[in-house]
Enzyme design. Structure first.
Site, PDB file in Angstrom:
ATOM      1  N   GLU A   1      -1.861 -18.965 -30.910  1.00 23.17           N
ATOM      2  CA  GLU A   1      -0.745 -18.477 -31.745  1.00 23.17           C
ATOM      3  C   GLU A   1      -1.192 -17.789 -33.035  1.00 23.17           C
ATOM      4  O   GLU A   1      -0.643 -18.041 -34.105  1.00 23.17           O
ATOM      5  CB  GLU A   1       0.201 -19.634 -32.082  1.00 23.17           C
ATOM      6  CG  GLU A   1       0.761 -20.323 -30.850  1.00 23.17           C
ATOM      7  CD  GLU A   1       1.763 -21.434 -31.184  1.00 23.17           C
ATOM      8  OE1 GLU A   1       1.880 -21.792 -32.372  1.00 23.17           O
ATOM      9  OE2 GLU A   1       2.424 -21.911 -30.260  1.00 23.17           O
TER      10      GLU A   1
ATOM     11  N   ASN B   1      -4.396 -17.813 -26.480  1.00 23.08           N
ATOM     12  CA  ASN B   1      -3.104 -18.336 -25.994  1.00 23.08           C
ATOM     13  C   ASN B   1      -1.997 -18.051 -27.015  1.00 23.08           C
ATOM     14  O   ASN B   1      -2.207 -18.214 -28.217  1.00 23.08           O
ATOM     15  CB  ASN B   1      -3.265 -19.860 -25.822  1.00 23.08           C
ATOM     16  CG  ASN B   1      -2.123 -20.517 -25.063  1.00 23.08           C
ATOM     17  OD1 ASN B   1      -1.809 -20.099 -23.940  1.00 23.08           O
ATOM     18  ND2 ASN B   1      -1.532 -21.549 -25.644  1.00 23.08           N
TER      19      ASN B   1
ATOM     20  N   HIS C   1       7.548 -20.461 -22.896  1.00 20.46           N
ATOM     21  CA  HIS C   1       8.656 -21.392 -23.160  1.00 20.46           C
ATOM     22  C   HIS C   1       9.910 -20.532 -23.182  1.00 20.46           C
ATOM     23  O   HIS C   1      10.217 -19.893 -24.193  1.00 20.46           O
ATOM     24  CB  HIS C   1       8.478 -22.066 -24.524  1.00 20.46           C
ATOM     25  CG  HIS C   1       7.261 -22.921 -24.617  1.00 20.46           C
ATOM     26  ND1 HIS C   1       7.166 -24.132 -23.970  1.00 20.46           N
ATOM     27  CD2 HIS C   1       6.078 -22.742 -25.258  1.00 20.46           C
ATOM     28  CE1 HIS C   1       5.982 -24.674 -24.235  1.00 20.46           C
ATOM     29  NE2 HIS C   1       5.305 -23.852 -25.006  1.00 20.46           N
TER      30      HIS C   1
ATOM     31  N   GLU D   1       2.201 -22.890 -20.537  1.00 15.80           N
ATOM     32  CA  GLU D   1       3.107 -23.921 -21.080  1.00 15.80           C
ATOM     33  C   GLU D   1       4.537 -23.713 -20.590  1.00 15.80           C
ATOM     34  O   GLU D   1       5.496 -23.895 -21.343  1.00 15.80           O
ATOM     35  CB  GLU D   1       3.080 -23.890 -22.613  1.00 15.80           C
ATOM     36  CG  GLU D   1       1.689 -24.032 -23.208  1.00 15.80           C
ATOM     37  CD  GLU D   1       1.657 -24.100 -24.727  1.00 15.80           C
ATOM     38  OE1 GLU D   1       2.708 -24.327 -25.358  1.00 15.80           O
ATOM     39  OE2 GLU D   1       0.562 -23.925 -25.293  1.00 15.80           O
TER      40      GLU D   1
ATOM     41  N   ASP E   1       8.225 -23.722 -19.503  1.00 15.91           N
ATOM     42  CA  ASP E   1       9.443 -24.507 -19.289  1.00 15.91           C
ATOM     43  C   ASP E   1      10.610 -23.534 -19.335  1.00 15.91           C
ATOM     44  O   ASP E   1      10.537 -22.505 -19.997  1.00 15.91           O
ATOM     45  CB  ASP E   1       9.614 -25.688 -20.276  1.00 15.91           C
ATOM     46  CG  ASP E   1       9.276 -25.381 -21.723  1.00 15.91           C
ATOM     47  OD1 ASP E   1       9.628 -24.285 -22.199  1.00 15.91           O
ATOM     48  OD2 ASP E   1       8.663 -26.239 -22.381  1.00 15.91           O
TER      49      ASP E   1
HETATM   50  C1  XIL Z   1       3.893 -29.314 -28.895  1.00 17.65           C
HETATM   51  C2  XIL Z   1       3.943 -30.711 -28.292  1.00 17.65           C
HETATM   52  O1  XIL Z   1       4.628 -30.649 -27.060  1.00 17.65           O
HETATM   53  C3  XIL Z   1       4.637 -31.654 -29.237  1.00 17.65           C
HETATM   54  O2  XIL Z   1       4.530 -32.998 -28.766  1.00 17.65           O
HETATM   55  C4  XIL Z   1       4.015 -31.560 -30.629  1.00 17.65           C
HETATM   56  O3  XIL Z   1       4.733 -32.391 -31.530  1.00 17.65           O
HETATM   57  C5  XIL Z   1       4.023 -30.127 -31.113  1.00 17.65           C
HETATM   58  O4  XIL Z   1       3.353 -29.323 -30.186  1.00 17.65           O
HETATM   59  N1  XIL Z   1       2.897 -24.353 -28.304  1.00 17.65           N
HETATM   60  C6  XIL Z   1       1.717 -25.036 -28.134  1.00 17.65           C
HETATM   61  C7  XIL Z   1       1.762 -26.503 -27.903  1.00 17.65           C
HETATM   62  O5  XIL Z   1       0.652 -24.423 -28.077  1.00 17.65           O
HETATM   63  O6  XIL Z   1       0.642 -27.154 -28.420  1.00 17.65           O
HETATM   64  C8  XIL Z   1       3.027 -27.122 -28.452  1.00 17.65           C
HETATM   65  O7  XIL Z   1       3.060 -28.498 -28.089  1.00 17.65           O
HETATM   66  C9  XIL Z   1       4.229 -26.370 -27.936  1.00 17.65           C
HETATM   67  C10 XIL Z   1       4.198 -24.933 -28.385  1.00 17.65           C
END
Ligand code: XIL
Length: 435
Positions: free
Chosen positions: A141, A186, A225, A255, A257
């Site tokens: 990020e 990422n 996401h 990641e 969802d």
């Molecule tokens: C999130 C986790 O799911 C949570 O439990 C934590 O509190 C915060 O981070 N992008 C990412 C992940 O790269 O590491 C994040 O995970 C979600 C967004």
């Protein structure tokens, strides 16, 4: 007409992924072992998936909570679990502006100190899991949220103190610490397309520059996401994968969802879940069809435990519902895998990587099996099965309930189909050809 004839047994996403030289998985928290979570979790997790990521336990604040005092206990637990069950491990994440401990932020603006802190962290963490963590999110990020085609310049201790070369250095250090690990950049919202000024476009420019300068990047992760309304995202991911393929870099979905707005909880209809399944299926289709995609990771397993509800104002974005029942999204992924037989799916990994995967077979409790002879589907191990047949677009074309031993698949035209048999918690799926 004659019919394809075959016997088949209960199958898992994991088996199908393995056959295709791909990795499909979800996250884990080590605290979820030892009955800290419903027992179904571990059983499903190791049965259905072949790659695992720590949700939080390999992040900076977890691994180096105070300066040069490393804590690997939780990550080790996950790695041991992965090794015992033949799962690939993705490491997440080395250089990220978030989940950084306070002691690092205390060095804010001190370039030399921050360079040595980051180098020491990467040397130690990647070195500790050398040969055990197959792939790292080296930088997470780092691009601005304002879509102004630039790095995230505020709220990042690394960028503000070091400048953009923190990224280049992080890749070089990670490669030195484990020359065999895949190294990824990422980010989120890179699944929104590669148009002018887009985040993905900026990533492509950087990857070009990194490759030209010999920076050892091998993969990009698109977090993905998203929401149920984002219907064009799978095609954006496809375009991004193709652009990265030209640069000889892999694209992983890291990641995923696909959430519903939180307010819709309790009001969702069968059609909503089907729509979610359709989107999951489109992502899986793209994943299997693009030869430079290797990993497909979903950010959670069951809707009972998801950051969507806890932090995102979204809900029900995963493959299993709160009772650990597979949702239509699960079936959609199976249908996509079945529609892309192993002979047609290319693996981006050399054999040396693929054979590290479990040869150990994880026992599946179900004993359901079936055989098709002519039009008759015979089933063993079922008490009252539901049989569904889908066409290659995933549309239902045949359905029968309470099947004990056999059913005639009437009314199907010639072509390819996927048969699904469900009996209580047992299930199996198989592609068939009707000629
Ligand atoms: C999130 C986790 O799911 C949570 O439990 C934590 O509190 C915060 O981070 N992008 C990412 C992940 O790269 O590491 C994040 O995970 C979600 C967004």
């Amino acid at each position: 007409m004659d019919y394809f004839s075959s016997a088949f047994a209960d199958e898992t996403i994991r088996d199908l992924a393995k056959e295709r030289g791909r990795f499909i998985g979800t996250i884990l928290n080590s605290e979820w072992f030892n009955d800290a979570i419903e027992p179904e979790f571990e059983e499903i997790h190791k049965t259905q998936f072949n790659v695992v990521v720590a949700e939080n336990e390999m992040k900076f604040d977890a691994t180096e909570p105070s300066e040069n005092k490393f804590n690997y206990a939780k990550g080790d637990k996950m790695v041991e679990y992965a090794q015992a069950n033949g799962l690939r491990v993705r490491g997440h994440a080395l250089a990220w502006h978030s989940q950084v401990p306070g002691w690092v932020n205390n060095y804010s603006g001190q370039k030399e100190k921050l360079l040595s802190v980051l180098k020491n962290h990467i040397d130690s963490v990647v070195g500790h899991w050398k040969g055990k963590v197959a792939e790292w999110d080296v930088v997470n990020e780092a691009i601005n949220d304002d879509y102004n085609h630039d790095w995230r310049s505020t709220g990042s201790v690394w960028y503000e103190g070091i400048g953009p070369e923190f990224l280049d250095s992080a890749f070089v250090w990670a490669h030195a610490a484990d020359p065999n690990a895949e190294l990824c950049y990422n980010d989120y919202a890179v699944e929104w397309g590669i148009n002018e000024g887009s985040k993905a476009g900026f990533v492509l420019e950087q990857v070009k520059r990194w490759k030209a300068n010999g920076i050892p990047i091998t993969c990009v992760g698109t977090q993905t996401h998203i929401e149920i309304a984002h219907e064009t995202t799978p095609q954006n991911v496809r375009a991004f994968a193709k652009a990265l393929a030209e640069l000889d870099v892999k694209l992983n979905i890291t990641e995923l969802d696909i959430g519903f707005p939180k307010g819709s909880a309790g009001k969702l209809t069968a059609a909503d879940y089907e729509k979610q399944g359709h989107l999951y299926r489109q992502f899986m289709d793209v994943f299997l069809e693009e030869p430079n995609m290797g990993e497909f990771v979903i950010w959670g397993l069951t809707d009972a435990h998801s950051w969507l509800d806890e932090q995102q104002g979204k809900t029900e974005g995963l493959l299993y519902d709160k009772q650990y029942k597979p949702k239509p999204a699960f079936d959609s992924i199976m249908v996509s895998l079945k529609a892309h037989p192993a002979s047609e799916v290319k693996s981006p990994y050399p054999d040396s990587v693929l054979i590290q995967q479990a040869t150990k077979f994880v026992a599946v409790t179900s004993k359901l099996s079936a055989q098709i002879t002519g039009r008759i589907l015979s089933i063993a191990g079922a008490t009252a099965a539901k049989v569904d047949v889908f066409d290659m677009q995933g549309r239902p074309v045949f359905s029968a309930k309470n099947v004990k031993k056999a059913v005639e698949l009437s009314g199907l035209s010639e072509g390819l189909f996927v048969v699904r048999v469900r009996d209580g918690s047992k299930r199996l799926m198989q592609r068939i050809t009707i000629k």
